[in-house]
Design an enzyme around this catalytic site. Sequence first.
Site, PDB file in Angstrom:
ATOM      1  N   TYR A  25       0.799  -1.233   0.000  1.00  0.00           N
ATOM      2  CA  TYR A  25       0.000   0.000   0.000  1.00  0.00           C
ATOM      3  C   TYR A  25       0.830   1.281   0.000  1.00  0.00           C
ATOM      4  O   TYR A  25       0.269   2.369  -0.046  1.00  0.00           O
ATOM      5  CB  TYR A  25      -0.944  -0.004   1.214  1.00  0.00           C
ATOM      6  CG  TYR A  25      -1.930  -1.147   1.206  1.00  0.00           C
ATOM      7  CD1 TYR A  25      -2.809  -1.327   0.135  1.00  0.00           C
ATOM      8  CD2 TYR A  25      -1.983  -2.060   2.255  1.00  0.00           C
ATOM      9  CE1 TYR A  25      -3.706  -2.376   0.116  1.00  0.00           C
ATOM     10  CE2 TYR A  25      -2.885  -3.116   2.252  1.00  0.00           C
ATOM     11  CZ  TYR A  25      -3.743  -3.267   1.179  1.00  0.00           C
ATOM     12  OH  TYR A  25      -4.640  -4.305   1.161  1.00  0.00           O
ATOM     13  N   HIS A 102      -8.723   1.804  -5.832  1.00  0.00           N
ATOM     14  CA  HIS A 102      -7.911   0.919  -4.988  1.00  0.00           C
ATOM     15  C   HIS A 102      -6.446   1.282  -5.140  1.00  0.00           C
ATOM     16  O   HIS A 102      -5.967   1.531  -6.250  1.00  0.00           O
ATOM     17  CB  HIS A 102      -8.119  -0.554  -5.367  1.00  0.00           C
ATOM     18  CG  HIS A 102      -9.535  -0.965  -5.174  1.00  0.00           C
ATOM     19  ND1 HIS A 102     -10.063  -1.208  -3.928  1.00  0.00           N
ATOM     20  CD2 HIS A 102     -10.550  -1.126  -6.054  1.00  0.00           C
ATOM     21  CE1 HIS A 102     -11.336  -1.509  -4.058  1.00  0.00           C
ATOM     22  NE2 HIS A 102     -11.663  -1.458  -5.340  1.00  0.00           N
TER      23      HIS A 102
HETATM   24  O1  CA2 Z   1      -5.988  -1.775  -2.631  1.00  0.00           O
HETATM   25  C1  CA2 Z   1      -6.864  -1.181  -1.959  1.00  0.00           C
HETATM   26  O2  CA2 Z   1      -6.985   0.037  -1.920  1.00  0.00           O
HETATM   27  C2  CA2 Z   1      -7.800  -2.011  -1.054  1.00  0.00           C
HETATM   28  O3  CA2 Z   1      -9.099  -1.439  -1.144  1.00  0.00           O
HETATM   29  C3  CA2 Z   1      -7.239  -1.886   0.349  1.00  0.00           C
HETATM   30  C4  CA2 Z   1      -7.976  -2.726   1.385  1.00  0.00           C
HETATM   31  C5  CA2 Z   1      -8.120  -4.170   0.908  1.00  0.00           C
HETATM   32  O4  CA2 Z   1      -8.944  -4.892   1.819  1.00  0.00           O
HETATM   33  C6  CA2 Z   1      -8.714  -4.268  -0.494  1.00  0.00           C
HETATM   34  O5  CA2 Z   1      -8.745  -5.626  -0.888  1.00  0.00           O
HETATM   35  C7  CA2 Z   1      -7.894  -3.463  -1.484  1.00  0.00           C
HETATM   36  C8  CA2 Z   1      -7.215  -2.727   2.717  1.00  0.00           C
HETATM   37  C9  CA2 Z   1      -7.142  -1.357   3.360  1.00  0.00           C
HETATM   38  C10 CA2 Z   1      -5.875  -1.105   4.117  1.00  0.00           C
HETATM   39  O6  CA2 Z   1      -5.446  -2.188   4.883  1.00  0.00           O
HETATM   40  C11 CA2 Z   1      -4.268  -2.083   5.576  1.00  0.00           C
HETATM   41  C12 CA2 Z   1      -3.923  -3.165   6.356  1.00  0.00           C
HETATM   42  C13 CA2 Z   1      -2.750  -3.123   7.077  1.00  0.00           C
HETATM   43  C14 CA2 Z   1      -1.925  -2.014   7.022  1.00  0.00           C
HETATM   44  C15 CA2 Z   1      -2.275  -0.932   6.226  1.00  0.00           C
HETATM   45  C16 CA2 Z   1      -3.448  -0.977   5.515  1.00  0.00           C
END
Ligand code: CA2
Length: 151
Positions: A25, A102
Amino acid sequence: MTAKTVFILNGPNLNLLGAREPAIYGRDTLGDIEAAATAKAGALGLTVDFRQSNNEGTLIDWVQEADAKAAGLIINPGGYTHTSVALLDALGAASIPKIELHLSNIHAREAFRRQSITAAAADGVIMGFGAAGYSLALEALKNLIDNPALK
Ligand code: CA2
């Protein structure tokens, strides 16, 4: 003329950005992303209302609020992308231009992330460009707002 307002809604766990999973991310925090989006929106003549919630119902309330008040909507539904018929219904009921966003390319990830339930209600989807996707989504949304025939 008053600048048009667009909502940028962020779903569950996006408040954790920058702290963990930088390989997927990136290193920007959600605060960094908000600052960049606010600057980009200003350059496009738009005002941003930038929000994050870990709650499905709150996101649904904000989609309805955006439809009543805003010129357009960008949403990163987080994990609800893959699960939420209720969010799909809220987005489907909103008539303003809508972009799903995303950070990661969900099609290059685990099988359970490769389906977006919510994207069917979006005018378009931007994914895989990390934090820069917010700026790209604002450009796409501005184009839709200025050219309603494209919607
Ligand atoms: O790629 C994306 O923007 C997502 O929407 C991000 C989501 C994920 O569940 C989707 O499949 C794709 C996750 C949000 C952030 O999650 C984090 C987890 C741990 C540390 C930082 C961010």
